[in-house]
Structures are given as C-alpha cells and as structure tokens.
Design a protein around this motif. Structure first.
Motif, PDB file in Angstrom:
ATOM      1  N   ALA A 183       3.401  -2.303  -3.159  1.00 46.83           N
ATOM      2  CA  ALA A 183       3.332  -2.021  -4.591  1.00 46.83           C
ATOM      3  C   ALA A 183       2.312  -2.925  -5.274  1.00 46.83           C
ATOM      4  O   ALA A 183       1.537  -2.477  -6.134  1.00 46.83           O
ATOM      5  CB  ALA A 183       4.712  -2.200  -5.217  1.00 46.83           C
ATOM      6  N   GLN A 184       2.285  -4.189  -4.897  1.00 51.23           N
ATOM      7  CA  GLN A 184       1.321  -5.118  -5.494  1.00 51.23           C
ATOM      8  C   GLN A 184      -0.122  -4.736  -5.155  1.00 51.23           C
ATOM      9  O   GLN A 184      -1.025  -4.954  -5.960  1.00 51.23           O
ATOM     10  CB  GLN A 184       1.610  -6.541  -5.010  1.00 51.23           C
ATOM     11  CG  GLN A 184       2.900  -7.127  -5.564  1.00 51.23           C
ATOM     12  CD  GLN A 184       3.197  -8.501  -4.996  1.00 51.23           C
ATOM     13  OE1 GLN A 184       3.394  -8.669  -3.792  1.00 51.23           O
ATOM     14  NE2 GLN A 184       3.219  -9.497  -5.852  1.00 51.23           N
ATOM     15  N   ASP A 185      -0.311  -4.169  -3.976  1.00 48.65           N
ATOM     16  CA  ASP A 185      -1.654  -3.800  -3.530  1.00 48.65           C
ATOM     17  C   ASP A 185      -2.030  -2.370  -3.914  1.00 48.65           C
ATOM     18  O   ASP A 185      -3.124  -1.901  -3.562  1.00 48.65           O
ATOM     19  CB  ASP A 185      -1.758  -3.956  -2.007  1.00 48.65           C
ATOM     20  CG  ASP A 185      -1.640  -5.408  -1.562  1.00 48.65           C
ATOM     21  OD1 ASP A 185      -1.869  -6.310  -2.394  1.00 48.65           O
ATOM     22  OD2 ASP A 185      -1.276  -5.641  -0.386  1.00 48.65           O
ATOM     23  N   GLY A 186      -1.105  -1.667  -4.578  1.00 46.25           N
ATOM     24  CA  GLY A 186      -1.379  -0.297  -4.973  1.00 46.25           C
ATOM     25  C   GLY A 186      -1.383   0.676  -3.814  1.00 46.25           C
ATOM     26  O   GLY A 186      -2.054   1.712  -3.873  1.00 46.25           O
ATOM     27  N   GLU A 187      -0.629   0.373  -2.768  1.00 49.61           N
ATOM     28  CA  GLU A 187      -0.590   1.220  -1.579  1.00 49.61           C
ATOM     29  C   GLU A 187       0.741   1.955  -1.481  1.00 49.61           C
ATOM     30  O   GLU A 187       1.700   1.637  -2.190  1.00 49.61           O
ATOM     31  CB  GLU A 187      -0.809   0.356  -0.328  1.00 49.61           C
ATOM     32  CG  GLU A 187      -2.161  -0.353  -0.304  1.00 49.61           C
ATOM     33  CD  GLU A 187      -2.295  -1.272   0.894  1.00 49.61           C
ATOM     34  OE1 GLU A 187      -1.287  -1.445   1.620  1.00 49.61           O
ATOM     35  OE2 GLU A 187      -3.395  -1.823   1.097  1.00 49.61           O
ATOM     36  N   GLU A 188       0.786   2.932  -0.593  1.00 50.85           N
ATOM     37  CA  GLU A 188       2.025   3.662  -0.352  1.00 50.85           C
ATOM     38  C   GLU A 188       3.064   2.747   0.296  1.00 50.85           C
ATOM     39  O   GLU A 188       2.717   1.860   1.090  1.00 50.85           O
ATOM     40  CB  GLU A 188       1.782   4.868   0.545  1.00 50.85           C
ATOM     41  CG  GLU A 188       1.020   5.996  -0.130  1.00 50.85           C
ATOM     42  CD  GLU A 188       1.790   6.581  -1.310  1.00 50.85           C
ATOM     43  OE1 GLU A 188       3.021   6.804  -1.167  1.00 50.85           O
ATOM     44  OE2 GLU A 188       1.168   6.801  -2.355  1.00 50.85           O
ATOM     45  N   ALA A 189       4.302   2.977  -0.036  1.00 49.31           N
ATOM     46  CA  ALA A 189       5.380   2.184   0.567  1.00 49.31           C
ATOM     47  C   ALA A 189       5.495   2.501   2.045  1.00 49.31           C
ATOM     48  O   ALA A 189       5.234   3.631   2.472  1.00 49.31           O
ATOM     49  CB  ALA A 189       6.698   2.491  -0.133  1.00 49.31           C
ATOM     50  N   PRO A 190       5.856   1.523   2.870  1.00 46.49           N
ATOM     51  CA  PRO A 190       6.064   1.802   4.292  1.00 46.49           C
ATOM     52  C   PRO A 190       7.186   2.811   4.473  1.00 46.49           C
ATOM     53  O   PRO A 190       8.167   2.828   3.717  1.00 46.49           O
ATOM     54  CB  PRO A 190       6.440   0.430   4.867  1.00 46.49           C
ATOM     55  CG  PRO A 190       6.912  -0.375   3.699  1.00 46.49           C
ATOM     56  CD  PRO A 190       6.145   0.120   2.528  1.00 46.49           C
TER      57      PRO A 190
END
Length: 269
Positions: free
Chosen positions: A63-70
């Motif tokens: 979330a902090q990196d703006g990526e999809e959740a694992p």
C-alpha cells in the motif's frame, strides 16, 4: 488529537510487549501445551500470529508503494514455511515478525495514518489504517489470550486492547459482527436489542439480535441488559467466554436472552 488509528497502534505495541515478555519465559514443554484454540498448541498459535504478521507487513508495504496487495500465491508459501518450523523456532520467529509489523504501523506519520488506503484481498474496498491495524489488534489480542489461558484459566485480554476493540467493533470492524454472529443460534422469539454496558474502560452500545446481528444505539429503556468487563465483551464476541472463563461480574438482566444464548450466537472462529 489522538485518533482511533493512534490508539489502535498504541494498543498493538502494548499487546506485543506483554505477549513477547511472556513468551520469552516459556520452555519447550510449555510451547507444546494445548492453547485456548482447541486444535492448536501454544507454539502453533504463535506460528499463526507470526505468519499473519509477515503477510500483514507485506500488505502494508504494498500500500505504501502503491502496488497491488500480495495474494494467495504469496500467502500459502508463508503459511507452509511457518507450519514446517519446530515449536521453539515458531516462538522465536514470532517475536521478530510481530515486532516488525508493530514497528511498521508505528512508523506511519499522522498523514499516512489518516489517508493511507490498504487493499485487502477479502474486502471489496481498501481499508483505512484504523481498520487494518484494528484487524491485526483483534487477532493479536485474542490469540495472546489463547496463549495466556493455557497457563492461567482466569487470563484476560489486555485492558488497553479491550478498550480499543470495543470502539473498533462498533466502528470500522462492525462488518466482523455480521460475519461471525450466528443469528440462527437464537430462538427467533427472543429477538431483541440488548443494552451492552462494558466496564474497564466504560462504554455503552446496543446489539441487535434478530434475522441479522449488528450494532445499534443503546436502547433506553432496555428489555435486556448485558453488563461485563470490556475484555470479556471481546472474548464473548470471539467465542472465548466459556462458563469456566467468565468473570462473576458478567451478567444479563431482563427477560429472555441468557449468556448461553449469546454464546450460541457467537460460537467463535
């Protein structure tokens, strides 16, 4: 101003510190004792908390990196790796993994605590920091009790955690009540809205029991009043308030609904 996210993260720290201090005093035989989770040993509870911490940390970082959740392709190998550990390794690695997720939440500044949205695979919408940290607190505090009760039948959920959980259940975690509540455990003729008075710390809520289970304003006057410590309230909702673990101060007054009825509505998970 202290927010619900702030209080939740502070309670996570207290819960971690108290459980970590207890776990460091356990020996190999202690770790294989049956826990408050009927099918898990103490070490297996710690393993569950450790793997959950690892997954939660990866989710927060995404979330902090703006990526999809694992997703499940990440989660399953984590669970398998933790399940394969020896009991003493599960306990030791829990200490590190739980410290990491608590520190990660603590490192969030005020802006992030207010605005960060965290994607969770099992919810349709991203959750706030208060919601996601609250889910971790719910798991950590209740499983800490599962560990403690293996050694003390009068064990309680920590006061700080219990107070915050009371607010979370009626706030960002209210969806949990509809998920874990079993309205068919109650005779339909007993459908009502309970007045729930909790102490240490004090709070007042309404709990509607009918075709569905959910929170409401506390009725005044009330046909049925449930009074109990906040920590016992958290344990009741999670199926951890068996008669032998119920404090004498937990009472139900009024006609119809009993503590046993409520135990059937909230059988645990």
């Amino acid at each position: 101003m202290t927010t619900l996210a702030d209080r939740t993260i502070a309670a996570l720290r207290t819960t971690h510190d108290e459980l970590a201090a207890f776990v460091r005093g356990l020996d190999a035989a202690d770790l294989t004792r049956p826990s408050g989770c009927s099918e898990w040993s103490v070490a297996q509870v710690l393993s569950h908390l450790g793997s959950g911490a690892e997954i939660a940390l990866a989710t927060l970082r995404a979330a902090q990196d703006g990526e999809e959740a694992p997703g499940q392709d990440f989660n399953h190998p984590v669970w398998d790796r933790w399940n394969a550990k020896e009991p003493e390794e599960q306990a030791e690695d829990f200490l590190a993994a739980d410290a990491d997720i608590v520190s990660a939440f603590e490192s969030l500044d005020a802006g992030a605590r207010e605005r960060l949205q965290i994607k969770l695979g099992f919810l349709p919408m991203p959750g706030s920091v208060a919601l996601v940290a609250g889910m971790r607190l719910n798991e950590a505090a209740l499983h800490a009790w599962d560990v403690m009760v293996a050694f003390d039948p009068k064990a309680t959920v920590g006061r700080d955690a219990a107070g915050v959980l009371t607010d979370l259940y009626a706030g960002p975690l209210d969806f949990l009540i509809g998920f874990i509540g079993r309205p068919d455990g109650l005779d339909p003729r007993l459908a009502t809205t309970l007045r729930v008075e909790t102490t240490d710390p004090e709070n007042l809520q309404g709990l509607t029991l009918g075709e569905t289970v959910g929170f409401s304003d506390a009725p005044e006057p009330a046909d049925v009043t449930l009074a109990l410590p906040s920590e016992a309230w958290a344990r009741l909702l999670s199926g951890r308030l068996a008669p032998e673990h119920t404090p004498p101060s937990a009472t139900v007054t009024g006609d119809g609904v009993t503590l046993d009825d409520l135990r059937r509505v909230f059988p645990g998970f």
